[in-house]
Scaffold this motif. Sequence first.
Motif, mmCIF file in Angstrom:
data_model
loop_
_atom_site.group_PDB
_atom_site.id
_atom_site.type_symbol
_atom_site.label_atom_id
_atom_site.label_comp_id
_atom_site.label_asym_id
_atom_site.label_seq_id
_atom_site.Cartn_x
_atom_site.Cartn_y
_atom_site.Cartn_z
ATOM 1 N N ASN A 99 0.832 -1.207 0.000
ATOM 2 C CA ASN A 99 0.000 0.000 0.000
ATOM 3 C C ASN A 99 0.864 1.253 0.000
ATOM 4 O O ASN A 99 0.591 2.220 -0.732
ATOM 5 C CB ASN A 99 -0.939 0.000 1.209
ATOM 6 N N GLN B 77 1.022 3.861 -3.111
ATOM 7 C CA GLN B 77 0.711 5.267 -2.828
ATOM 8 C C GLN B 77 1.839 6.170 -3.304
ATOM 9 O O GLN B 77 1.602 7.206 -3.943
ATOM 10 C CB GLN B 77 0.485 5.450 -1.328
ATOM 11 N N LEU C 170 -1.688 11.410 -7.566
ATOM 12 C CA LEU C 170 -2.166 11.657 -6.199
ATOM 13 C C LEU C 170 -1.458 12.860 -5.610
ATOM 14 O O LEU C 170 -0.259 13.077 -5.869
ATOM 15 C CB LEU C 170 -1.884 10.448 -5.312
ATOM 16 N N VAL D 75 -0.679 13.676 -2.003
ATOM 17 C CA VAL D 75 -0.746 13.141 -0.641
ATOM 18 C C VAL D 75 -0.431 14.258 0.347
ATOM 19 O O VAL D 75 0.726 14.656 0.517
ATOM 20 C CB VAL D 75 0.221 11.958 -0.457
ATOM 21 N N ARG E 53 -7.692 8.851 -1.370
ATOM 22 C CA ARG E 53 -7.245 7.718 -0.560
ATOM 23 C C ARG E 53 -8.363 6.675 -0.446
ATOM 24 O O ARG E 53 -9.446 6.971 0.051
ATOM 25 C CB ARG E 53 -6.852 8.183 0.847
ATOM 26 N N THR F 140 -5.628 1.910 4.622
ATOM 27 C CA THR F 140 -5.528 2.229 3.200
ATOM 28 C C THR F 140 -5.759 0.956 2.390
ATOM 29 O O THR F 140 -5.321 -0.127 2.774
ATOM 30 C CB THR F 140 -4.143 2.828 2.884
ATOM 31 N N PHE G 217 -5.418 0.386 -1.346
ATOM 32 C CA PHE G 217 -4.989 0.102 -2.710
ATOM 33 C C PHE G 217 -4.771 -1.399 -2.866
ATOM 34 O O PHE G 217 -5.038 -1.985 -3.909
ATOM 35 C CB PHE G 217 -3.673 0.836 -3.026
#
Length: 728
Positions: A565, A569, A578, A580, A588, A640, A642
């Motif tokens: 993850n 990310q 993204l 962040v 997210r 998270t 993903f």
Amino acid sequence: MNLKKTSRMTNVPAAQMDWLMDLPAQGLTAAQTVQWLNLWTGQGLLRHIDSAFAAQVLRLDAGAAAPLLVAAAVLAHMEGRGHTCLAVAKLCQPPVALLGWPAAAVDGAQGLKALWAHLPATLADWQAALQGHSPSVGVRLADAPDQGQPLVLGGPADAPLLYLRRYAGYEQRVGQSLLQRASAPLAVPEAAAGEWLDRFFVPNPQAPNPQAHNFTDWQKVACAVALRARLSVITGGPGTGKTYTAARLLALLLALHPNGPPLRVALAAPTGKAAARLKQSIDDALTRLTVPADAGLDLSALIARMGPARTLHSLLGARPDTRQFRHHAANRLDVDVLIVDEASMVHLEMMDALLLALPPTARLVLLGDKDQLASVEAGAVLGDLCQDAAAGRYSAATAEYVQHAAGQTLAAEFVLPDPAPVLAQQTVMLRQSRRFKGAIGQLALAVNRGDAVAARDVFVGAASGRDGLVGGLSRSETAPTGQPSALLALQPSSPQAVCALALGEAGKPSYADYLRLLQNGPAEQGAEVSSEIHAQWARSVLQAFERFRILCAVHQGEWGTLALNAAVQKALADTGLLQVKGEWYEGRPVMVTRNDAQLGVFNGDVGVVLPGTEGKPKVWFLDGEALRSVSVMRMAQVDTAFVMTVHKSQGSEFEHTALVLPPGGAEVLSRELVYTGITRARDQFTLVEAEAGLLEAAIHRPSVRASGLAQRWAQPLVKPGAWNTQLA
């Protein structure tokens, strides 16, 4: 005893274990046994809770001998791995395969074999050691009182089983309840049922000719069989039409119930995602069902009356900080028919709670794929129910009934001489998949039957277009120089291969799809954003996110959910997809890790952080077409998402699924895990192996959970509250 709340034990340094080298044969004391178990805990071979449970048994029984303490620790450890009991026969030799420990922990002065040199070698001696007069072990005979012992010795005399007390209770109640529901016959108006079944299952002109090919419409059979008792089990792989069949069963029940009060129908599943899919599938199937106007069948009213599907926790009324539910034996559910989808995910404790809360007169319909992963917690109820589903095992009476009510002939191979198993008469396996007919379907079938050679061949065939296989199947590996095909490479992939999939490849859904929609926003710059436009945008972002998912087998390590993850990310942020900023950055994806009935979110629900109409971040969830949001300030228990585990993906389906197999993985990789991961893919499937050969190794490792349910179903019914263990 609730093992999850037992205190941690202090590890014993190896230097304090020198006395092990000088032990005479059979010279192990109880205190030394606990020390040995603590040593293994310190090495990470046992959990703290396992050795602590053995120590608790010793506190309850100061005279407990080494075999009892070892059995207690092994049993606790196996409960953590999903088993509901321990076959005592497995203890006659060092349980190397059972525990799955590395060779270094098996051999040596402090290893598994060294301890077992001081333990009984025969089943009779083990049974005598466990069946003594210890206050911590209960030997449950019919009508024997329950004295609250933490351990229970049950099972047949020639194959005894050791239980944690609460699992012995769960298993007995679940076994008896399901058997009672399947055994109590219901009157069926066969002529009327046959007429309605013919209306609901109109032969497809393109389907095989029933007479020419001895074709059986198993969906039609399942509906007819479900009418006969208050329990029916419908199993089958993806695309075999389980919810399609359940919808027609509901219409059939409504048609045969014209004059009574309205049927009270409830839909449920273990997770929010599975519940939403169940409701959507049932509603779609009922809406598409053609019924003559003069038939007097108001399916739209049935759809409205059912209401939304709920998680099992929500249905039963989960209460915070307790294992108890609002609905139980003294406060039953208000339902006539309950359909539970993804039943393979329902663990033994949850099934017990569900059956206690279900009115004795209600019908229970269990839907699920018997070959998927069992529940994360202990038990595999659907797997136990469907052990012989492929073989049918129907009685002559069942075959005759199916012929009269459904007009279907069961082949001789599916019919047994009487007496046939009771539960088999209420179990139907759907066998024709309408979803998987290409490479993904062939791969799933090869894995399911344990054919690793055929599974590899499917990859090669899909890549070359051989045998008419459709693409959408890839095996991500690094090919050595000069090799003609990366599909046959022996060098491992790296976690970067996972990140590349997340960023997107030509023709494959990826996370780039939803992130581009996120960047574009709900409207053109400067345009006014109404709540309706915002909702349409949020729905499109969530739908795009659901097209792709990365699945893996573990949480920890370089190939686990935590590290992957973080890697995905970072890769998405490095490409600018993204932004962040802080914990609750836009885009997210998060998975709920704890039920919160007040917020309407449950363990396994997946949402995406998006700005609300007022600009404040919220977690948005999509249940079918229904959109809902929760402020990030109220979402304390999330991860998270993903990357998620295969277990958490059950009940979901994605256009493109990537399955990551970690290195080693002897304790986690199994045939069922790979099959479940493959069958989450609708159009495209990618396999990422950390080491060459992991797919083949997993296929050769079917998972089997220890359970006594099948034995209980082979026994006669006993009165409620009595124990039936066959032990003298």
